[in-house]
Design an enzyme around this catalytic site. Structure first.
Site, PDB file in Angstrom:
ATOM      1  CD  GLN A  68       4.680   5.797  -3.974  1.00  0.00           C
ATOM      2  OE1 GLN A  68       3.877   5.517  -3.100  1.00  0.00           O
ATOM      3  NE2 GLN A  68       4.373   6.549  -5.015  1.00  0.00           N
TER       4      GLN A  68
ATOM      5  NE  ARG B 222       2.171   7.680   1.214  1.00  0.00           N
ATOM      6  CZ  ARG B 222       1.847   7.654  -0.063  1.00  0.00           C
ATOM      7  NH1 ARG B 222       0.614   7.514  -0.435  1.00  0.00           N
ATOM      8  NH2 ARG B 222       2.783   7.790  -0.991  1.00  0.00           N
TER       9      ARG B 222
ATOM     10  CE  LYS C  10      -1.149   4.627  -7.583  1.00  0.00           C
ATOM     11  NZ  LYS C  10      -0.766   3.475  -6.775  1.00  0.00           N
ATOM     12  CB  THR C  11      -6.238   6.424  -7.418  1.00  0.00           C
ATOM     13  OG1 THR C  11      -5.158   6.096  -6.560  1.00  0.00           O
ATOM     14  CG2 THR C  11      -7.385   5.483  -7.184  1.00  0.00           C
TER      15      THR C  11
ATOM     16  CG  ASP D 101      -2.811   0.527  -8.494  1.00  0.00           C
ATOM     17  OD1 ASP D 101      -1.879   1.263  -8.876  1.00  0.00           O
ATOM     18  OD2 ASP D 101      -3.554   0.796  -7.537  1.00  0.00           O
ATOM     19  CD  GLU D 102       0.515   0.721  -5.351  1.00  0.00           C
ATOM     20  OE1 GLU D 102       1.677   1.037  -5.700  1.00  0.00           O
ATOM     21  OE2 GLU D 102      -0.149   1.371  -4.541  1.00  0.00           O
TER      22      GLU D 102
END
Length: 763
Positions: free
Chosen positions: A255, A614, A32-33, A224-225
């Site tokens: 998330q 993670r 994503k980043t 983002d997010e």
DNA sequence: CCAGTACTTAGGTTG
DNA sequence: TAAGTACTGG
């Protein structure tokens, strides 16, 4: 363009589609980043002025990382011109430019949560309300929720629905507290975190020219997010994007873990309504984790009802199973995990930064801290009490704040009598009463008793006069002196430095306090040094966003060699080779407060999903059967989340070797097989029993390879034929791993661990 | 007005 | 347990 080759098909499409509204649903670890970064780089390479780009992230850290990565592609100078940061930091800057429009000074203070709660507490007292029915944190929560939904104090009071709700919960005065609070903040020239979003909305709503200006400025918007944005944030974005509609939001509903602070999954669904012709892209390939981890995570998130359909998959290796580790107490859990890290590190030659311990609540960190310290392993605790929230730092910052904005009520109350200068509680109370009566700030009262008589003794007035004179003198220096010189001067003449210096030989804590002040000053010095020579940086500049800084922002790459300890919340967006999710117990994770409703429980489950995803290579789940809480030990049941994972991805370990191995026949860790039957739906009692059965099951089903992963040089082992021996050397990886072992009776042997069937012996 | 002591009560995540 | 508050005596 070379970097485009580094993207997979769906990533690349999402990067190259630059006009119009698009939504990217990005599974955990799906790059994503990378998409966000490359998209911005791509925009710039298409000739777009970086000044026209607004990129909103969730944390300062994410923003910083992204700026760096974009800088590497398009050059740091270009990257700097992008408006990138958290909602709070970006819009606090915009608010400073336009503060007068909404009745604030442009040097307004930002109240942190502590400040807000302390003010609310005072107000509750002043209004003679019972502080048990009106608990400051609860009141603060209500006010925060109101602001996040853009409900003004007036609207709050006028709203009959809310009125009824508050009456039913026997808290009819909430509206009045909210109004008083808002008023006091205004008088103090202060905004809290929620105000930054609230007043941005007010600004964009009431001033079309401002709105127009920023619509023109931010022609390309990235968020983002997105799943974690609240209504106030959603509306800001919607307004800014209205003119050009070049908006790209990235998120993962699985998330979403911030509903407690108003995050709203609806925003993702609303996107469809606001931009009917939007393009939707899904990133489903996970590049981060092993198959085992990805599939285990999928098996758990599946239990949630509310979610957008997607299939996260990976091409990565199978990987090892997720270990489930039981300990007897929270302290033993600390030792067990520390030991496990130590062993894995030695066996694999891993680095400390490859490990992370993730927990639900900050207070759990203590046991791990102690255990790691004993084993001499470097660690860093993220979150918790941040540097800027320490008492001594807040005290000094309060002087800085007052110098820039003397109306800042919380800062004034904090230091008007610190260090002690004989201005007592009664005096302060009477000043507040006077300020409220005249409808002005405390500062206005104490700097002009002539015009604003207050019930304050002449002796106190004299002392107050000294104080106001001092603060004013600091204020006069703000524009003339650089930040460091002035900061140092304030630290000295306020008496704070002397105070701390005197206490320094009292104990290590006092020394640390003094050092913290030194560190803050050093930080300011660095801040000044970083400035261009023609534009010296003032203390006011430094104070601008110090309230928005967190510790993570200070981290330097060179001090990364440590094990990371953090809450799962703060681990979002990060990845580690080996993760240890600890405290997996009912009432802790999932949290007790979340057991009452389905949505809350689902959020806990998403949190667990975040934790699992993670991990890159390995993951261990850990729980204790008893835990110290409020001074007493309480029994705990294993978390339902352990049961909810498809058992084929799990491997159950026995009690840790550190404290209990001796009682178990003197031999170290013994692997026990898992016999199934755990995959029942919710319900604690039976779970506990079956896990006990598992650990006492004598018909071992050896998972030796996994056990041997923890083998290190120097270990004593037991071999079927050769008896006792000592490990001299380890070679090879995975299944080819072999050990050179010295057996007193038979000499040195090199054995493939896969076949050797060794047992580790304690000491 | 202040400092020291006894007592109460938390409970969770963040910018 | 630990921190924060209320009370008491100087």
């Amino acid at each position: 363009m070379s970097y485009l080759d580094e993207l997979n098909e769906s990533q690349r499409v999402a990067v190259e589609h630059i006009y119009g509204p698009i939504m990217v649903i990005a599974g955990a670890g799906s790059g994503k980043t990378r998409v966000l970064t490359y998209r911005i780089a791509y925009l710039i390479e298409q000739g777009l002025d970086p000044f026209h780009i607004l990129a909103l992230t969730f944390t300062n850290k994410a923003a910083k990382e992204m700026t760096e990565r974009i800088g590497q592609i398009v050059g740091a100078a270009e990257a700097k011109n992008i408006s990138m940061g958290t909602f709070h930091s970006v819009f606090s800057k915009i608010l400073r430019f336009n503060a007068e429009r909404i009745g604030f000074p442009n040097n307004f203070t930002i109240y942190d949560t502590q400040d807000s709660k302390s003010l609310i507490k005072d107000i509750i007292k002043e209004l003679n309300l019972d502080d048990k029915t009106y608990k400051p944190s609860m009141v603060f929560g209500r006010i925060s929720a109101a602001k996040n939904n853009l409900i003004s104090p007036e609207a709050y009071i006028a709203n009959t629905e809310i009125e009824l709700e508050d009456k039913q919960s026997r808290r009819p005065e909430l509206g009045r507290i909210y109004q008083t609070y808002a008023n006091r903040c205004l008088k103090a020239g202060a905004m809290d975190f929620d105000d930054l979003l609230y007043f941005t909305n007010v600004l964009l709503r009431d001033f079309p020219d401002v709105l127009h200006y920023y619509q023109q400025k931010f022609q390309y918007i990235l968020v983002d997010e997105y799943q974690d944005t609240n209504y106030a944030q959603y509306l800001i974005v919607k307004k800014l994007a209205a003119a050009y509609q070049n908006i790209c939001v990235v998120g993962d509903d699985a998330q979403s873990i911030y509903s407690f602070r108003g995050a709203n999954i609806e925003n993702i669904l609303n996107f469809r309504k606001d931009y009917p012709d939007f393009a939707l892209y899904k990133l489903e390939q996970n590049y981060r984790s092993t198959k085992n981890i990805v599939e285990a995570a999928n098996s758990i998130i599946k239990k949630n009802k509310d979610q957008i359909l997607k299939t996260v998959w990976t091409d990565n290796n199978e990987g090892s199973k997720i270990k489930v580790q039981r300990s007897l107490t929270d302290n033993e859990e600390g030792r067990t995990i520390a030991q496990a890290i130590f062993e894995r590190k030695t066996a694999e030659g891993a680095r400390f930064q490859d490990f992370a311990i993730l927990y639900r609540t900050n207070k759990q960190s203590r046991a791990f801290e102690e255990a790691l310290r004993k084993l001499n392993m470097p660690y860093k605790i993220y979150g918790g009490l941040s540097f800027y929230q320490r008492k001594e730092i807040k005290d000094l910052l309060a002087y800085f704040r007052l110098s820039a904005n003397p109306h800042d009520e919380e800062a004034l109350k904090r230091v008007i009598n610190y260090p002690k200068r004989g201005i007592g509680k009664t005096t302060i109370e009477n000043i507040i009463i006077a300020a409220n009566r005249y409808g002005i700030s405390m500062w206005e009262v104490i700097s002009d008793f002539q015009s604003f008589p207050a019930d304050v003794s002449a002796a106190a007035k004299a002392k107050i006069y000294e104080f106001t004179t001092m603060i004013s003198s600091f204020g006069a220096e703000l524009d003339k002196t650089d930040a460091f010189t002035l900061a140092e001067r304030i630290a000295k003449s306020s008496g704070i430095l002397r105070e701390l210096l005197e206490e320094k030989d009292k104990g290590p804590e006092e020394v640390e306090r003094f050092q913290n002040i030194e560190e803050l000053l050093a930080g300011i010095q660095e801040f000044v040094r970083g400035a261009a020579p023609d534009a010296p940086r003032t203390l006011a500049d430094f104070m601008m966003d110090v309230a928005l800084l967190t510790d993570a922002d200070q981290e330097k790459p060179e001090d990364r060699n440590h094990i990371s300890l953090m809450t799962i919340h703060s681990s979002k967006g990060l990845e580690f080779h080996h993760i240890f999710i600890v405290g997996l117990e009912e009432n802790l994770f999932p949290s007790q407060m979340a057991l009452n409703s389905r949505p809350e429980l689902e959020e806990e489950r998403r949190l667990f999903y975040v934790a699992l995803t993670r991990g890159m290579r390995s993951c261990m789940l850990s729980y204790a059967t008893s835990r110290f809480t409020w001074g007493q030990s309480i029994m705990c049941e294993p978390s339902r989340f352990i049961d909810e994972i498809d058992p084929q991805y799990l491997q159950f370990e026995t009690i840790s070797r550190t404290a209990n191995s001796r009682s178990l026949m003197g031999s170290g860790s013994i692997e026990r097989g898992f016999t199934g039957g755990l995959n029942k739906p919710l319900g604690g009692g039976p779970q506990l029993r079956s896990l006990k059965e598992v650990s006492q099951n004598k018909s071992a089903n050896p998972q030796q390879q996994a056990n041997m992963a923890s083998l290190v040089v120097g270990h004593n082992v037991l071999h079927e034929k050769f008896g006792k021996g000592k490990v001299l050397q380890l070679d090879g990886q995975g299944p080819d791993k072999k050990a050179t072992i010295f057996f007193p009776q038979h000499g040195s042997k090199t054995l493939l661990l896969r076949f050797a069937n060794l047992q580790i012996i304690e000491d």
